[in-house]
Scaffold this motif. Structure first.
Motif, PDB file in Angstrom:
ATOM      1  N   UNK A  41     -18.262  -7.737  -0.039  1.00 50.06           N
ATOM      2  CA  UNK A  41     -17.189  -6.907  -0.580  1.00 50.06           C
ATOM      3  C   UNK A  41     -15.964  -7.757  -0.882  1.00 50.06           C
ATOM      4  N   UNK A  42     -15.674  -8.711   0.004  1.00 55.02           N
ATOM      5  CA  UNK A  42     -14.536  -9.601  -0.224  1.00 55.02           C
ATOM      6  C   UNK A  42     -14.782 -10.480  -1.445  1.00 55.02           C
ATOM      7  N   UNK A  43     -16.029 -10.931  -1.630  1.00 56.16           N
ATOM      8  CA  UNK A  43     -16.364 -11.702  -2.829  1.00 56.16           C
ATOM      9  C   UNK A  43     -16.072 -10.870  -4.076  1.00 56.16           C
ATOM     10  N   UNK A  44     -16.508  -9.622  -4.072  1.00 53.23           N
ATOM     11  CA  UNK A  44     -16.281  -8.745  -5.231  1.00 53.23           C
ATOM     12  C   UNK A  44     -14.786  -8.556  -5.481  1.00 53.23           C
ATOM     13  N   UNK A  45     -13.993  -8.388  -4.417  1.00 53.54           N
ATOM     14  CA  UNK A  45     -12.547  -8.230  -4.581  1.00 53.54           C
ATOM     15  C   UNK A  45     -11.921  -9.451  -5.225  1.00 53.54           C
TER      16      UNK A  45
END
Length: 778
Positions: free
Chosen positions: A488-492
């Motif tokens: 999720x942090x990668x996507x953000x």
């Protein structure tokens, strides 16, 4: 079953922190008492309309107090159990869950009790706190005054020094729970200190001149010189006007040092403003609306199901914010900005829930109260007070604007809010900045203007080398075995730089392909993705309702041959594998087809400027052995869809966060009438509201990812509602960003325009907010 009830049965805790065995025992004990033979009759009377409501609260509080459960967080010498804020929250939640009006508990125990514990002297605390904890005495606060409300800078009530104490003069208004109270905390200004009139409440402990001399007094409301007059209002609980005509207060009833109440009140208000009281009420209200809709046969109507699902997600987000603040209190941490966000976010939910309740009654043909729980009329009348009590919404936004965004300091970045992934996020941001220099510069994140745009193939290999692609894949496939939270942090961070590509789809497909381990038919695909040799694109239709016939299906798979067209496939031109749902005689399935297969045709769609969006036609294209990934509607399909939605939420949150940062910077530097526009209250409040919504959405989405990693895949309606919430937020943040940039915002030179354009495209690839809101009814 109503939408809200079924959604919460899927596993959400509304943000509750982990409870210990003793805390769970307290929860069960209070619940058993309230629903058992001793408590049930009192609860029924307390929940009834009319005078019986108030008369039953005293016996009910005494029943709890006899067990130490009314104020379990207070020290034992004061009638508590020596526990903490979490235990008080547990009691509070059980009161609301069982339909007990909680105003008296909130004011007497949570507000007054907290203030006395902070600053009350030994004589007051030992005399009165045990009685409050036992339910034998109740209390209230008398701060607000006519015309000035809660602005303590304009306080006119005065305290004159006399032998042995003070005499108070003044008029207090808008006080609640006063009709049941024996004592009150009264704010008055020492008569010999003056103090300028005007100004407004502000954050910080130092007392500005307008707050000089403010003192708190513990006043018996039955003493000579006190007159209490009830003042009816829109809600169920009346206000009271209290006249103070020379009432005598002895020296030992002064709370805290004379003249120095401002820092004490700041601290007490930060403790009060967890948003928990409002969250509990909002959950109770929304459940009541759901029950009413179900009783009327309206709960499956698309308009209701969609609206209630998104409101349920907002209430859940508010719960996470409130429990965060309670957790901080348990650790003895004060967070003024976080508390203001929690309080504002939760209290602002009253109006949309009350309006939905009215819509339900209108659809039924008449406005009448629900058979149980707060009805539409009660909710509608009470919701305005939520945004005024314990500090108005405007005061909360002011606290966020100055305490978090620091709009008053031109070159100061915002102070950080809670982010458990901060360290990982910093490492990723450095990687994205170096691997995608041109993209980050164009997004306003870097300084490498003029650098060539990263080649798609090189960009993908950079993601593979960084470990981002294999982050959630099993180690046996060459992955790292982490959860959705990390990805999720990668996507953000990719969203912040507007770096897209096939990352979100490829990872979700590889996760589904790896579900059966090394012996599964999809294992080669998972290995290829982890190795960086295959990417995938997913049709937006994958999140739609199951087709029940060939006529309803976009694609039909018959005899291993795929025919039909899907309309929205992002990055189909660079993906080796295309994934879409197809109807078969045995039921709908999810199929993976190689893009270079004969019979696969791509048509570019310039939808809202999304340069990588395609319609894909399959003209009797062969589906290779192992090309059926899973059945549509299966656990594997549900997990794939939920992960797609979660990471799309992450991408949109990153996009929105960077758009917001650009806007805040612009508002601090764009000047009108000789000052930065961020200094204008209207602008700073708009920024503060967006910041609060962004923080709440990030907390909610991360909590959903944690839930998913724990093996609890929720029903599709919940994931769709969260995506609808985040998609609408992205549209709002970017639109506000363009507006606050001024004319510069619509020039090609302004980065904000790219975010505005991309938000439109990214909020439709898996179905727009409207489609996601209607998903519960499909």
């Amino acid at each position: 079953m109503t939408t809200t009830t079924s959604a919460r049965q899927a596993g959400t805790s509304d943000g509750q922190i982990g409870l210990t065995a003793d805390q769970l025992a307290l929860e069960q004990g209070v619940r058993a008492l309230l629903t058992g033979p001793l408590g049930r009759p009192l609860v029924a009377r307390a929940a009834a309309d009319g005078p019986a409501r108030g008369e039953a609260l005293g016996p009910l509080h005494r029943l709890l107090g006899a067990r130490g459960w009314l104020a379990p967080g207070w020290p034992q010498e004061y009638g508590g159990l020596g526990l903490g804020p979490v235990e008080t929250a547990i009691v509070h939640r059980e009161l609301v869950r069982n339909g007990v009006p909680d105003l008296l508990f909130v004011v007497s125990i949570c507000y007054v009790g907290t203030c006395l514990l902070l600053a009350g002297n030994d004589a007051v605390n030992r005399t009165y706190l045990p009685s409050l904890a036992a339910g034998e005495l109740t209390s209230c606060t008398l701060y607000s005054e006519p015309d000035t409300g809660s602005d303590l800078a304009s306080l006119t009530s005065r305290a004159e020094r006399v032998e042995g104490g003070y005499r108070l003069h003044g008029r207090k208004s808008y006080s609640q729970a006063t009709e049941h109270a024996g004592y009150a905390l009264v704010a008055a200004r020492l008569a010999d200190t003056g103090g300028s009139v005007g100004g407004s409440d502000s954050a910080g402990d130092a007392a500005p001149p307008a707050h000089t001399g403010i003192t708190l007094f513990w006043v018996a409301l039955g003493d000579p010189g006190v007159t209490v007059r009830p003042e009816p209002n829109l809600g169920e609980a009346p206000f009271s006007t209290v006249l103070l005509d020379g009432v005598f207060v002895p020296d030992d009833h002064v709370i805290g040092p004379p003249g120095e109440a401002w820092p004490l009140l700041n601290t007490a208000l930060s403790i009060e403003r967890t948003g928990f009281e409002a969250h509990l009420k909002m959950r109770h209200w929304l459940d009541a609306v759901g029950a009413r809709a179900a009783a009327l046969g309206l709960d499956r109507e698309p308009w209701f199901a969609g609206a209630s699902a998104v409101l349920d997600a907002r209430v859940e987000a508010g719960g996470h914010l409130a429990w965060q603040m309670i957790g901080k209190q348990a650790r003895r941490e004060l967070d003024g900005a976080g508390a203001a966000i929690a309080k504002w976010y939760n209290t602002e939910l009253g109006r949309p829930i009350a309006r939905l309740a009215l819509d339900v009654e209108a659809a039924a043909g008449a406005v009448v109260d629900a058979p149980a729980g707060p009805g539409a009329d009660e909710q509608y009348r009470e919701c305005p007070g939520l945004t005024l009590s314990a500090g108005t919404s405007e005061i909360m936004l002011y606290a966020v604007a100055t305490g978090h965004l620091r709009v008053q300091i031109g070159d100061a970045p915002p102070l950080p809010l809670d982010d458990p992934d901060a360290a990982f996020r910093r490492r990723l941001r450095r990687f994205v900045g170096s691997a995608f220099a041109a993209e980050t510069a164009a997004a306003g994140l870097g300084t490498s203007a003029g650098a060539p745009r990263t080649d798609p193939a090189a960009a993908w290999q950079a993601l593979v080398r960084s470990g981002s692609v294999g982050l959630t894949l099993p180690p046996t496939a060459g992955g790292a075995g982490h959860g959705v939270v990390e990805s999720l942090v990668v996507a953000e961070e990719l969203g912040r730089a507007l770096v897209r590509g096939p990352y979100l789809a490829t990872v979700a497909v590889a996760e589904a392909a790896a579900r059966d381990g090394t012996g599964g038919s999809g294992w080669p695909l998972a290995l290829a993705v982890a190795g960086g040799t295959v990417t995938a694109a997913v049709a937006g239709e994958v999140t739609a309702a199951e087709p029940t016939s060939p006529e309803e299906a976009a694609l039909v798979l018959d005899g291993g041959v795929l025919s039909g067209t899907v309309a929205l496939v992002a990055h189909a031109d660079v993906a080796e594998v295309l994934v879409a749902p197809a109807w078969t005689p045995a039921g709908p399935v999810l199929v993976a087809v190689r893009r270079d297969q004969p019979g696969v045709r791509l048509r570019h769609r310039d939808a809202l400027g999304h340069e990588d969006l395609f319609a894909v036609a399959f003209e009797r294209a062969d589906v290779e052995p192992g090309g059926v990934l899973c059945e549509v509607g299966s656990a594997t399909h549900a997990a794939l869809v939920e992960r797609l939605r979660l990471r799309q939420c992450g991408y949109l949150l990153g996009l929105s966060a960077q758009a917001f940062d650009l806007t805040l910077t612009r508002a601090k530097t764009r000047r009108q009438f000789g000052q930065p526009i961020a200094a204008f209250q209207h602008v700073s409040f708009r920024l503060a509201a967006l910041a609060a919504r962004l923080h709440a959405a990030r907390v909610l989405v991360r909590a959903r990812a944690v839930e998913h990693d724990a093996g609890r895949v929720p029903e599709p309606a919940r994931g769709a509602a969260v995506l609808a919430l985040v998609a609408q937020l992205a549209r709002d943040v970017t639109a506000e960003g363009v507006q606050l940039h001024g004319a510069h915002g619509i020039t090609r030179a302004a980065a904000i325009g790219r975010f505005y354009h991309r938000a439109a495209a990214e909020t439709v690839v898996l179905g727009g907010p409207g489609a996601m809101r209607s998903a519960p009814a499909s």
